[in-house]
Design a protein around this motif. Structure first.
Motif, short mmCIF file in Angstrom:
data_model
loop_
_atom_site.label_atom_id
_atom_site.label_comp_id
_atom_site.label_asym_id
_atom_site.label_seq_id
_atom_site.Cartn_x
_atom_site.Cartn_y
_atom_site.Cartn_z
N UNK A 112 19.00 -2.31 -1.76
CA UNK A 112 19.43 -2.67 -0.40
C UNK A 112 18.78 -3.96 0.08
N UNK A 113 18.20 -4.72 -0.83
CA UNK A 113 17.57 -6.01 -0.52
C UNK A 113 16.42 -5.91 0.47
N UNK A 114 15.72 -4.79 0.44
CA UNK A 114 14.50 -4.66 1.24
C UNK A 114 13.45 -5.55 0.58
N UNK A 115 12.68 -6.27 1.39
CA UNK A 115 11.69 -7.21 0.86
C UNK A 115 10.29 -6.61 0.79
N UNK A 116 9.99 -5.69 1.70
CA UNK A 116 8.64 -5.13 1.72
C UNK A 116 8.63 -3.70 2.21
N UNK A 117 7.73 -2.91 1.63
CA UNK A 117 7.52 -1.53 2.06
C UNK A 117 6.07 -1.45 2.54
N UNK A 118 5.87 -0.97 3.75
CA UNK A 118 4.56 -0.87 4.36
C UNK A 118 4.22 0.60 4.58
N UNK A 119 2.93 0.90 4.59
CA UNK A 119 2.55 2.27 4.90
C UNK A 119 1.20 2.30 5.58
N UNK A 120 1.03 3.36 6.36
CA UNK A 120 -0.26 3.64 6.98
C UNK A 120 -0.69 5.01 6.50
N UNK A 121 -1.99 5.19 6.31
CA UNK A 121 -2.50 6.46 5.85
C UNK A 121 -3.87 6.72 6.48
N UNK A 122 -4.37 7.90 6.25
CA UNK A 122 -5.66 8.27 6.83
C UNK A 122 -6.78 8.02 5.82
N UNK A 123 -7.98 7.80 6.30
CA UNK A 123 -9.11 7.58 5.40
C UNK A 123 -9.36 8.77 4.45
N UNK A 124 -9.00 9.99 4.88
CA UNK A 124 -9.23 11.18 4.06
C UNK A 124 -8.41 11.20 2.78
N UNK A 128 -4.64 9.42 -2.52
CA UNK A 128 -3.40 8.69 -2.19
C UNK A 128 -3.65 7.19 -2.23
N UNK A 129 -4.79 6.74 -1.75
CA UNK A 129 -5.11 5.31 -1.79
C UNK A 129 -5.07 4.81 -3.23
N UNK A 130 -5.71 5.55 -4.13
CA UNK A 130 -5.72 5.16 -5.55
C UNK A 130 -4.30 5.15 -6.11
N UNK A 131 -3.52 6.16 -5.75
CA UNK A 131 -2.13 6.26 -6.22
C UNK A 131 -1.33 5.04 -5.77
N UNK A 132 -1.40 4.69 -4.51
CA UNK A 132 -0.64 3.54 -4.01
C UNK A 132 -1.10 2.25 -4.69
N UNK A 133 -2.40 2.08 -4.84
CA UNK A 133 -2.91 0.87 -5.47
C UNK A 133 -2.47 0.77 -6.93
N UNK A 134 -2.46 1.89 -7.65
CA UNK A 134 -1.98 1.89 -9.05
C UNK A 134 -0.50 1.54 -9.13
N UNK A 135 0.23 1.78 -8.06
CA UNK A 135 1.67 1.53 -8.04
C UNK A 135 2.04 0.22 -7.35
N UNK A 136 1.09 -0.68 -7.23
CA UNK A 136 1.41 -2.03 -6.77
C UNK A 136 1.27 -2.28 -5.28
N UNK A 153 -1.40 7.71 15.15
CA UNK A 153 -2.79 7.76 15.63
C UNK A 153 -3.79 8.08 14.51
N UNK A 154 -3.35 8.77 13.46
CA UNK A 154 -4.26 9.10 12.35
C UNK A 154 -4.36 7.99 11.31
N UNK A 155 -3.48 6.99 11.38
CA UNK A 155 -3.47 5.91 10.39
C UNK A 155 -4.58 4.89 10.67
N UNK A 156 -5.40 4.68 9.66
CA UNK A 156 -6.50 3.70 9.77
C UNK A 156 -6.53 2.75 8.57
N UNK A 157 -5.74 3.05 7.54
CA UNK A 157 -5.69 2.23 6.33
C UNK A 157 -4.23 1.89 6.07
N UNK A 158 -3.96 0.61 5.72
CA UNK A 158 -2.58 0.15 5.61
C UNK A 158 -2.35 -0.58 4.30
N UNK A 159 -1.12 -0.47 3.82
CA UNK A 159 -0.73 -1.07 2.54
C UNK A 159 0.63 -1.74 2.65
#
Length: 164
Positions: A112-124, A128-136, A153-159
């Motif tokens: 669908x010609x999306x250019x970027x996917x963003x996400x927010x997650x919790x420090x806990x 998941x952080x490792x998983x997202x980083x391994x996947x680019x 409100x729970x999101x403190x880390x973003x990708x």
């Protein structure tokens, strides 16, 4: 025995299972003080996610919802990755449910010609952080998020994931 995993676009028939799965993981596994009422998107998935460059998928094992992932259209060919949850005994490399869900969403966005996917997650959610980083996905600061990104409100880390 766990059989093969089927990925399907969300339909209302799965709503109760989706809500139960997500709340169980948030509240019981990660002790996050969040309720169904704090997440009105879960009560109206079709209207919240399934339009434009957005969608919501479930991973099924014999008609049981064992995983979810969503893309929320935030405009300007950008999406927010939301509701990425996998039932505990379906995590890991053996069944690869998380990876299947994420790759499915990325491929769908690419078509669908999306250019970027963003996400927010919790420090806990360290795994998941490792998983997202391994996947680019690359860690970004709050002020690097696009306008329209829904910070929870729970999101403190973003990708960010840049689609090539």
């Amino acid at each position: 025995m766990i059989n093969s995993i089927l990925l399907k676009e969300y339909a209302t028939v799965y709503q109760a299972q989706v809500v139960d799965l997500i709340l169980h993981i948030q509240q019981n596994e990660y002790n996050i003080a969040i309720t169904k009422e704090d997440q009105p998107d879960l009560l109206d998935i079709e209207n919240f996610y399934q339009h434009g460059n957005g969608n919501f998928w479930v991973a099924l094992s014999e008609d049981e919802v064992v995983g979810t992932v969503a893309l929320l259209d935030i405009g300007n060919h950008k999406t927010a990755l939301r509701k990425m949850f996998v039932k505990q005994n379906y995590r890991g490399k053996a069944l690869n449910v998380s990876n299947q869900l994420l790759q499915y969403a990325i491929e769908w966005a690419k078509e669908r010609s999306v250019e970027g996917i963003y996400l927010g997650t919790t420090p806990q959610f360290v795994a998941a952080h490792r998983f997202y980083e391994k996947n680019g996905f690359v860690s970004i600061a709050l002020d690097e998020l696009p306008i329209g990104f829904p910070v929870m409100k729970v999101d403190k880390k973003f990708y960010k994931y840049t689609i090539q």
